[in-house]
Write an enzyme that holds these catalytic residues in place. Structure first.
Site, mmCIF file in Angstrom:
data_model
loop_
_atom_site.group_PDB
_atom_site.id
_atom_site.type_symbol
_atom_site.label_atom_id
_atom_site.label_comp_id
_atom_site.label_asym_id
_atom_site.label_seq_id
_atom_site.Cartn_x
_atom_site.Cartn_y
_atom_site.Cartn_z
ATOM 1 N N GLY A 23 -10.978 -7.040 -2.018
ATOM 2 C CA GLY A 23 -11.069 -8.268 -0.989
ATOM 3 C C GLY A 23 -10.232 -9.536 -1.457
ATOM 4 O O GLY A 23 -9.148 -9.661 -1.966
ATOM 5 N N GLY A 33 -14.371 -3.444 1.134
ATOM 6 C CA GLY A 33 -15.854 -2.891 1.243
ATOM 7 C C GLY A 33 -15.979 -1.639 0.431
ATOM 8 O O GLY A 33 -17.251 -1.779 -0.035
ATOM 9 N N LYS A 40 -20.547 -16.092 0.886
ATOM 10 C CA LYS A 40 -22.060 -16.063 0.952
ATOM 11 C C LYS A 40 -22.849 -15.157 -0.130
ATOM 12 O O LYS A 40 -22.330 -14.141 -0.494
ATOM 13 C CB LYS A 40 -22.069 -15.180 2.337
ATOM 14 N N ARG A 86 0.690 -1.107 0.028
ATOM 15 C CA ARG A 86 0.182 0.009 -0.133
ATOM 16 C C ARG A 86 0.815 1.344 0.040
ATOM 17 O O ARG A 86 0.410 2.326 -0.570
ATOM 18 C CB ARG A 86 -1.038 0.020 1.215
HETATM 19 P P1 AMP Z 1 -15.835 -13.593 0.245
HETATM 20 O O1 AMP Z 1 -15.156 -12.797 1.140
HETATM 21 O O2 AMP Z 1 -17.443 -13.604 0.310
HETATM 22 O O3 AMP Z 1 -15.486 -13.352 -1.277
HETATM 23 O O4 AMP Z 1 -15.320 -15.132 0.274
HETATM 24 C C1 AMP Z 1 -14.373 -15.720 0.133
HETATM 25 C C2 AMP Z 1 -14.065 -17.004 0.797
HETATM 26 O O5 AMP Z 1 -15.052 -17.973 0.346
HETATM 27 C C3 AMP Z 1 -12.597 -17.419 0.580
HETATM 28 O O6 AMP Z 1 -11.981 -17.656 1.833
HETATM 29 C C4 AMP Z 1 -13.134 -18.916 0.072
HETATM 30 O O7 AMP Z 1 -12.400 -19.988 0.578
HETATM 31 C C5 AMP Z 1 -14.761 -19.110 0.516
HETATM 32 N N1 AMP Z 1 -15.124 -20.204 -0.473
HETATM 33 C C6 AMP Z 1 -15.381 -19.902 -1.866
HETATM 34 N N2 AMP Z 1 -15.706 -21.293 -2.309
HETATM 35 C C7 AMP Z 1 -16.224 -21.998 -1.268
HETATM 36 C C8 AMP Z 1 -17.048 -22.992 -1.131
HETATM 37 N N3 AMP Z 1 -17.365 -23.669 -1.961
HETATM 38 N N4 AMP Z 1 -17.219 -23.549 0.008
HETATM 39 C C9 AMP Z 1 -16.661 -22.818 1.159
HETATM 40 N N5 AMP Z 1 -15.816 -21.796 1.221
HETATM 41 C C10 AMP Z 1 -15.828 -21.123 0.067
#
Ligand code: AMP
Length: 400
Positions: free
Chosen positions: A357, A380, A207, A36
Site C-alpha cells: 500500500g 489489502g 487511521k 507489475r
Molecule cells: P494508510 O493508507 O492508512 O497507510 O495512510 C496513508 C496516508 O496517511 C498517507 O496518504 C498519508 O499522507 C496519511 N497520513 C500520514 N500521517 C498523517 C497525519 N499526521 N495526518 C494526516 N494524514 C496522515
C-alpha cells in the site's frame, strides 16, 4: 517453505496456467507504469525456458458494466509483455470459447499466451454477474480445464476468493506458487508465523481503524510496536493529551485506550511532532513535544521520535513496516518516513519488510526500496496477512 513452488514442477511440454498480477495503471490504452509486468517476468521466463507453454490470466481494474470493457482490455499489456520478453506473445481477446481453446492447442513449448481480462466475466450481456469476482464454480472449472498445472503468482489478490485463483486451484491436481508469491509467503508469512526476535513492527498511516487487526495480531508476536502517522493522535486523545486539529477518529478513542492498556510498554508513541496550521506543504511549520497546540495539526513525527524509534530498531532482527510516519506526499512532512526508511536500509542483519500500500509507495518515492529485504506487492492482501488471517489464494496452493 511448506508450499509447492514453480521450481518444484516439471513444466516441460505442459500447458501451464499462470495467474499473474498485470493490474497496471492504464489510460486511453497507454500503460502508466509497468512495474507489475516486470515483476512477473522471472516466473514467466522460468516456465518458458523450461519448455512450458505459458497461458497467462490476470484481472485489470474493475469491470461493472459493458462500457468498462474496452478501456480495460489486456491487449496493451500483452504488447508490453512481448516487448519485455523480446518475443511474440499471442493475445486472445476473449476469456472462453473456441477461439481461446484453439489458440491454446496451437501453442508450442516455450510460447506465451495472454487471455483477455478475467473480469470481463463479471459482466455478461450487460448484467453484472460477477462470475470471476464471485468465484463461479463453473468458470474456475472451465479455466482449469485449459491447462495441465496451475501457477499462482498474484499475491495482490490472494486475500480474495476469485475464479482465477481459488476457483482454478480447486479444480487442479497441482497448484504452485510463482516466485513473487513465494517471496511474499517467505517474508510476510515468515514474520507473522516465525519471526526472529527482536521483532519490531512500525505502524503508521491515516487511521487506527484500518490497522486494528494488525495491531491486535502483532501485539501477541512483536517485541515492540512503534506508532506513527495520523493514527498517533487518536492514541494521544486516548491518553488525555491535546491534539489540536490533528486527524482523530473520535469513535475509536475507547478502543485506543483498550489497546494502550493491553500493550503496556510494548506500544511506543512519538514524543514529538511536526505541526502546521493548515494541511498544506507551503505554510510555516514547527516541531513540538507532546501535546499539539490549539490551532495546529500534526503532520509528521519529529526528530526526537525518529531517534527513539531508531534506538529500538537498531537491534531488531525482524522489522515489519506498514503505513507512513507522516504526510510523506508533501516534502515538508516526509522527513519522518524518509529517516525511518533510510535507517531500515542500514540494518544489514535484519529482515526488513514493507507491508504494501502507501508504505510501498513511500519507500519507492523516497528511493530507499532497494536497501530493504522485501517490499510487498499487495496492499489489502499484505494487511490481511499481517492480521494473521488465512488468505484463500495462498491456502489453495498445494503443500510441498
Ligand atoms: P494508510 O493508507 O492508512 O497507510 O495512510 C496513508 C496516508 O496517511 C498517507 O496518504 C498519508 O499522507 C496519511 N497520513 C500520514 N500521517 C498523517 C497525519 N499526521 N495526518 C494526516 N494524514 C496522515
Amino acid at each position: 517453505m511448506a508450499k509447492l513452488t514453480v521450481s518444484d514442477l516439471d513444466v516441460k511440454g505442459k500447458k501451464v496456467l499462470m495467474r499473474v498480477d498485470f493490474n497496471v495503471p492504464i489510460k486511453d490504452g497507454v500503460i502508466g507504469n509497468d512495474n507489475r509486468i516486470v515483476a512477473a517476468l522471472p516466473t514467466i521466463k522460468y516456465v518458458i525456458e523450461n519448455g512450458g507453454k505459458a497461458i497467462l490470466l490476470s484481472h485489470l481494474g474493475r469491470v461493472k458494466k459493458e462500457e468498462d470493457k474496452p478501456g480495460l482490455s489486456m491487449r496493451p499489456v500483452a504488447e508490453r509483455l512481448s516487448n519485455l520478453l523480446n518475443k511474440p506473445v499471442t493475445f486472445v481477446p476473449t476469456t472462453e470459447g473456441k477461439q481461446l481453446e484453439d489458440a491454446i492447442d496451437g501453442l508450442n513449448d516455450g510460447d506465451v499466451l495472454v487471455m483477455e481480462n478475467t473480469r470481463y466475466e463479471d459482466v455478461k450481456d450487460g448484467e453484472y454477474v460477477k462470475r470471476e469476482s464471485g468465484n463461479d464454480p463453473e468458470l474456475g472449472k472451465y479455466w482449469a480445464s485449459l491447462g495441465d498445472v496451475f501457477v499462482n503468482d498474484a499475491f495482490g489478490t490472494a486475500h480474495r476468493s476469485h475464479a482465477s485463483n481459488v476457483g482454478i486451484a480447486s479444480n487442479m491436481a497441482q497448484t504452485a506458487a510463482g516466485f513473487l508469491m513465494e517471496k511474499e509467503i517467505t517474508f510476510i508469512g515468515g514474520a507473522v508465523d516465525n519471526p526472529e526476535h527482536p521483532f519490531v513492527a512500525i505502524l503508521g498511516g491515516a487511521k487506527v481503524s484500518d490497522k486494528i487487526g494488525v495491531i491486535d495480531n502483532l501485539l501477541a508476536k512483536a517485541d515492540k510496536i512503534l506508532i506513527g502517522g495520523g493514527m498517533t493522535y487518536t492514541f494521544y486523545a486516548a491518553k488525555g493529551m491535546k491534539i489540536g486539529n490533528s486527524l482523530v477518529e473520535s469513535d475509536k478513542i475507547d478502543l485506543a485506550k483498550e489497546i494502550l492498556d493491553k500493550a503496556g510498554d510494548k506500544l511506543v508513541l512519538p514524543v514529538d511532532s511536526i505541526v502546521a496550521e493548515k494541511f498544506d506543504n507551503d505554510v510555516a511549520h514547527k516541531t513540538v513535544e507532546g501535546d499539539i497546540p490549539d490551532g495546529y495539526m500534526a503532520l509528521d513525527i519529529g526528530p526526537k521520535s525518529v531517534a527513539e524509534f531508531e534506538d529500538v530498531l537498531k537491534d531488531a532482527k525482524t522489522v515489519v513496516w506498514n503505513g507512513p510516519m507522516g504526510v510523506f506526499e508533501m516534502s515538508n512532512y516526509a522527513e519522518g518516513t524518509l529517516e525511518i526508511g533510510k535507517f531500515l536500509g542500514t540494518l544489514k542483519d535484519a529482515k526488513t519488510i514493507v507491508g504494501g500500500g502507501d508504505s510501498t509507495a513511500a519507500v519507492q518515492q523516497l528511493g530507499v526500496a532497494d536497501q530493504l529485504s522485501h517490499i510487498s506487492t499487495g496492499g489489502g492482501a499484505s494487511l490481511e496477512y499481517l492480521e494473521g488471517k488465512t488468505l484463500p489464494g495462498i491456502a489453495a496452493i498445494s503443500d510441498k
